[in-house]
Design a protein around this motif. Structure first.
Motif, PDB file in Angstrom:
ATOM      1  N   SER A   1      11.140 -41.820  28.017  1.00 27.66           N
ATOM      2  CA  SER A   1       9.875 -41.615  27.313  1.00 27.66           C
ATOM      3  C   SER A   1       9.928 -40.363  26.455  1.00 27.66           C
ATOM      4  O   SER A   1      10.664 -39.430  26.728  1.00 27.66           O
ATOM      5  CB  SER A   1       8.713 -41.517  28.307  1.00 27.66           C
ATOM      6  OG  SER A   1       8.878 -40.397  29.144  1.00 27.66           O
ATOM      7  N   THR A   2       9.130 -40.420  25.415  1.00 32.49           N
ATOM      8  CA  THR A   2       8.909 -39.268  24.560  1.00 32.49           C
ATOM      9  C   THR A   2       7.505 -38.792  24.864  1.00 32.49           C
ATOM     10  O   THR A   2       6.549 -39.562  24.773  1.00 32.49           O
ATOM     11  CB  THR A   2       9.010 -39.664  23.070  1.00 32.49           C
ATOM     12  OG1 THR A   2      10.317 -40.173  22.829  1.00 32.49           O
ATOM     13  CG2 THR A   2       8.739 -38.484  22.171  1.00 32.49           C
ATOM     14  N   VAL A   3       7.372 -37.552  25.253  1.00 31.94           N
ATOM     15  CA  VAL A   3       6.069 -36.991  25.578  1.00 31.94           C
ATOM     16  C   VAL A   3       5.632 -36.136  24.409  1.00 31.94           C
ATOM     17  O   VAL A   3       6.375 -35.280  23.939  1.00 31.94           O
ATOM     18  CB  VAL A   3       6.145 -36.126  26.858  1.00 31.94           C
ATOM     19  CG1 VAL A   3       4.780 -35.541  27.179  1.00 31.94           C
ATOM     20  CG2 VAL A   3       6.677 -36.955  28.012  1.00 31.94           C
ATOM     21  N   GLY A   4       4.441 -36.393  23.929  1.00 34.58           N
ATOM     22  CA  GLY A   4       3.967 -35.578  22.817  1.00 34.58           C
ATOM     23  C   GLY A   4       2.739 -36.143  22.165  1.00 34.58           C
ATOM     24  O   GLY A   4       2.080 -37.025  22.694  1.00 34.58           O
ATOM     25  N   GLU A   5       2.468 -35.612  21.024  1.00 38.12           N
ATOM     26  CA  GLU A   5       1.301 -36.008  20.255  1.00 38.12           C
ATOM     27  C   GLU A   5       1.741 -36.906  19.108  1.00 38.12           C
ATOM     28  O   GLU A   5       2.848 -36.783  18.594  1.00 38.12           O
ATOM     29  CB  GLU A   5       0.599 -34.760  19.700  1.00 38.12           C
ATOM     30  CG  GLU A   5       0.247 -33.717  20.759  1.00 38.12           C
ATOM     31  CD  GLU A   5      -0.678 -34.212  21.839  1.00 38.12           C
ATOM     32  OE1 GLU A   5      -1.538 -35.064  21.560  1.00 38.12           O
ATOM     33  OE2 GLU A   5      -0.534 -33.763  22.990  1.00 38.12           O
ATOM     34  N   ALA A   6       0.848 -37.774  18.688  1.00 30.73           N
ATOM     35  CA  ALA A   6       1.129 -38.647  17.555  1.00 30.73           C
ATOM     36  C   ALA A   6       1.047 -37.846  16.257  1.00 30.73           C
ATOM     37  O   ALA A   6       0.333 -36.845  16.177  1.00 30.73           O
ATOM     38  CB  ALA A   6       0.125 -39.788  17.514  1.00 30.73           C
ATOM     39  N   ALA A   7       1.784 -38.302  15.275  1.00 28.37           N
ATOM     40  CA  ALA A   7       1.741 -37.651  13.964  1.00 28.37           C
ATOM     41  C   ALA A   7       0.388 -37.929  13.308  1.00 28.37           C
ATOM     42  O   ALA A   7      -0.271 -38.927  13.592  1.00 28.37           O
ATOM     43  CB  ALA A   7       2.864 -38.172  13.085  1.00 28.37           C
ATOM     44  N   SER A   8      -0.031 -37.045  12.425  1.00 20.36           N
ATOM     45  CA  SER A   8      -1.330 -37.213  11.766  1.00 20.36           C
ATOM     46  C   SER A   8      -1.138 -37.443  10.271  1.00 20.36           C
ATOM     47  O   SER A   8      -1.720 -36.750   9.448  1.00 20.36           O
ATOM     48  CB  SER A   8      -2.210 -35.995  12.022  1.00 20.36           C
ATOM     49  OG  SER A   8      -1.566 -34.826  11.567  1.00 20.36           O
ATOM     50  N   ASP A   9      -0.327 -38.443   9.922  1.00 17.57           N
ATOM     51  CA  ASP A   9      -0.076 -38.713   8.510  1.00 17.57           C
ATOM     52  C   ASP A   9      -0.994 -39.794   7.937  1.00 17.57           C
ATOM     53  O   ASP A   9      -0.815 -40.226   6.804  1.00 17.57           O
ATOM     54  CB  ASP A   9       1.389 -39.085   8.284  1.00 17.57           C
ATOM     55  CG  ASP A   9       1.786 -40.372   8.991  1.00 17.57           C
ATOM     56  OD1 ASP A   9       0.931 -41.010   9.623  1.00 17.57           O
ATOM     57  OD2 ASP A   9       2.977 -40.741   8.900  1.00 17.57           O
ATOM     58  N   GLY A  10      -1.986 -40.236   8.717  1.00 20.35           N
ATOM     59  CA  GLY A  10      -2.955 -41.217   8.217  1.00 20.35           C
ATOM     60  C   GLY A  10      -2.553 -42.663   8.418  1.00 20.35           C
ATOM     61  O   GLY A  10      -3.317 -43.558   8.083  1.00 20.35           O
ATOM     62  N   THR A  11      -1.356 -42.909   8.955  1.00 21.26           N
ATOM     63  CA  THR A  11      -0.944 -44.290   9.212  1.00 21.26           C
ATOM     64  C   THR A  11      -1.094 -44.600  10.698  1.00 21.26           C
ATOM     65  O   THR A  11      -0.986 -43.718  11.546  1.00 21.26           O
ATOM     66  CB  THR A  11       0.519 -44.549   8.808  1.00 21.26           C
ATOM     67  OG1 THR A  11       1.376 -43.740   9.616  1.00 21.26           O
ATOM     68  CG2 THR A  11       0.738 -44.261   7.335  1.00 21.26           C
ATOM     69  N   VAL A  12      -1.332 -45.863  11.000  1.00 19.86           N
ATOM     70  CA  VAL A  12      -1.424 -46.292  12.392  1.00 19.86           C
ATOM     71  C   VAL A  12      -0.021 -46.333  12.972  1.00 19.86           C
ATOM     72  O   VAL A  12       0.882 -46.931  12.393  1.00 19.86           O
ATOM     73  CB  VAL A  12      -2.087 -47.683  12.497  1.00 19.86           C
ATOM     74  CG1 VAL A  12      -2.100 -48.150  13.942  1.00 19.86           C
ATOM     75  CG2 VAL A  12      -3.490 -47.670  11.917  1.00 19.86           C
ATOM     76  N   GLN A  13       0.150 -45.663  14.101  1.00 20.35           N
ATOM     77  CA  GLN A  13       1.426 -45.638  14.799  1.00 20.35           C
ATOM     78  C   GLN A  13       1.155 -45.459  16.284  1.00 20.35           C
ATOM     79  O   GLN A  13       0.014 -45.266  16.697  1.00 20.35           O
ATOM     80  CB  GLN A  13       2.306 -44.518  14.263  1.00 20.35           C
ATOM     81  CG  GLN A  13       1.632 -43.157  14.314  1.00 20.35           C
ATOM     82  CD  GLN A  13       2.374 -42.141  13.505  1.00 20.35           C
ATOM     83  OE1 GLN A  13       3.390 -41.662  13.959  1.00 20.35           O
ATOM     84  NE2 GLN A  13       1.874 -41.820  12.325  1.00 20.35           N
ATOM     85  N   ILE A  14       2.200 -45.519  17.074  1.00 13.91           N
ATOM     86  CA  ILE A  14       2.026 -45.328  18.507  1.00 13.91           C
ATOM     87  C   ILE A  14       1.423 -43.951  18.730  1.00 13.91           C
ATOM     88  O   ILE A  14       1.888 -42.959  18.188  1.00 13.91           O
ATOM     89  CB  ILE A  14       3.368 -45.473  19.247  1.00 13.91           C
ATOM     90  CG1 ILE A  14       3.896 -46.894  19.091  1.00 13.91           C
ATOM     91  CG2 ILE A  14       3.214 -45.112  20.721  1.00 13.91           C
ATOM     92  CD1 ILE A  14       5.285 -47.115  19.631  1.00 13.91           C
ATOM     93  N   GLY A  15       0.352 -43.912  19.513  1.00 10.63           N
ATOM     94  CA  GLY A  15      -0.351 -42.662  19.773  1.00 10.63           C
ATOM     95  C   GLY A  15      -1.560 -42.442  18.884  1.00 10.63           C
ATOM     96  O   GLY A  15      -2.258 -41.452  19.033  1.00 10.63           O
ATOM     97  N   SER A  16      -1.845 -43.374  17.992  1.00 11.85           N
ATOM     98  CA  SER A  16      -3.007 -43.251  17.113  1.00 11.85           C
ATOM     99  C   SER A  16      -4.256 -43.822  17.785  1.00 11.85           C
ATOM    100  O   SER A  16      -4.176 -44.779  18.554  1.00 11.85           O
ATOM    101  CB  SER A  16      -2.801 -44.026  15.813  1.00 11.85           C
ATOM    102  OG  SER A  16      -1.768 -43.488  15.043  1.00 11.85           O
ATOM    103  N   ILE A  17      -5.385 -43.219  17.454  1.00 10.48           N
ATOM    104  CA  ILE A  17      -6.691 -43.801  17.783  1.00 10.48           C
ATOM    105  C   ILE A  17      -7.163 -44.451  16.494  1.00 10.48           C
ATOM    106  O   ILE A  17      -7.222 -43.805  15.444  1.00 10.48           O
ATOM    107  CB  ILE A  17      -7.712 -42.731  18.214  1.00 10.48           C
ATOM    108  CG1 ILE A  17      -7.242 -41.998  19.459  1.00 10.48           C
ATOM    109  CG2 ILE A  17      -9.090 -43.358  18.411  1.00 10.48           C
ATOM    110  CD1 ILE A  17      -7.272 -42.790  20.729  1.00 10.48           C
ATOM    111  N   VAL A  18      -7.473 -45.733  16.568  1.00  9.71           N
ATOM    112  CA  VAL A  18      -7.856 -46.491  15.383  1.00  9.71           C
ATOM    113  C   VAL A  18      -9.241 -47.066  15.589  1.00  9.71           C
ATOM    114  O   VAL A  18      -9.506 -47.716  16.604  1.00  9.71           O
ATOM    115  CB  VAL A  18      -6.854 -47.643  15.126  1.00  9.71           C
ATOM    116  CG1 VAL A  18      -7.178 -48.355  13.833  1.00  9.71           C
ATOM    117  CG2 VAL A  18      -5.437 -47.136  15.127  1.00  9.71           C
ATOM    118  N   THR A  19     -10.123 -46.816  14.643  1.00  8.54           N
ATOM    119  CA  THR A  19     -11.443 -47.440  14.680  1.00  8.54           C
ATOM    120  C   THR A  19     -11.367 -48.689  13.821  1.00  8.54           C
ATOM    121  O   THR A  19     -11.005 -48.617  12.637  1.00  8.54           O
ATOM    122  CB  THR A  19     -12.530 -46.491  14.145  1.00  8.54           C
ATOM    123  OG1 THR A  19     -12.503 -45.288  14.924  1.00  8.54           O
ATOM    124  CG2 THR A  19     -13.908 -47.129  14.226  1.00  8.54           C
TER     125      THR A  19
END
Length: 158
Positions: free
Chosen positions: A74-92
């Motif tokens: 596993s990779t432990v960390g925060e998702a990137a905040s580049d505006g694209t949906v990726q693993i670790g994103s919260i999407v409305t």
């Protein structure tokens, strides 16, 4: 089991480590005590308590192996905040009926109260990968074909 890396939040990683530690210490001790007690009842060939304890032991050892695999890969960390949906994103998302929901794109071990979960390997999670705010995303699920609109994307910061 797959050898691909899995993304985990720091909280999910801690929770899995705690469960692994508990199962490999107190859990194994408990099973050993149950097996010893069942053996003391006599012949183990027709001993329901012994069979139940062995079944519980097998299930626990399978969970221990799964946890070890998740923790090792596993990779432990925060998702990137580049505006694209990726693993670790919260999407409305806005559904076709006008309802809105917040989804965490992650595996079930990352489940967080207040967010629905979309597995990155499931129909919705796969379809959302790389989407940006304003995109209409269509995906095929067992219940049919659905279209959602991405209203917001932000990294999960828990």
């Amino acid at each position: 089991m797959s050898t691909t890396e899995t993304w985990l939040t720091p909280a999910a990683h801690r929770k899995l480590q705690e469960e692994y530690g508990m199962l490999t210490t107190a859990g194994r001790t408990h099973i050993a005590e149950r097996l010893a007690e069942a053996r003391s009842h006599g012949d183990i060939r027709e001993n329901a308590d012994y069979d139940a304890a062995k079944t519980e032991q097998g299930l626990m050892e399978a969970r221990i192996r799964k946890l070890r695999h998740l923790l090792d890969n596993s990779t432990v960390g925060e998702a990137a905040s580049d505006g694209t949906v990726q693993i670790g994103s919260i999407v409305t998302l806005m559904h076709e009926d006008g309802s809105k929901d917040d989804y965490l794109i992650a595996i079930p071990e990352n489940r967080v109260p207040g967010f629905l979960l979309a597995s990155p390997e499931g129909p919705l999670g796969t379809a959302l990968g790389g989407a940006v705010v304003g995109d209409d995303v269509t995906y095929q699920a067992p219940g049919g074909t659905f279209t959602v609109t991405v209203l917001a994307v932000r990294p999960y910061d828990g």
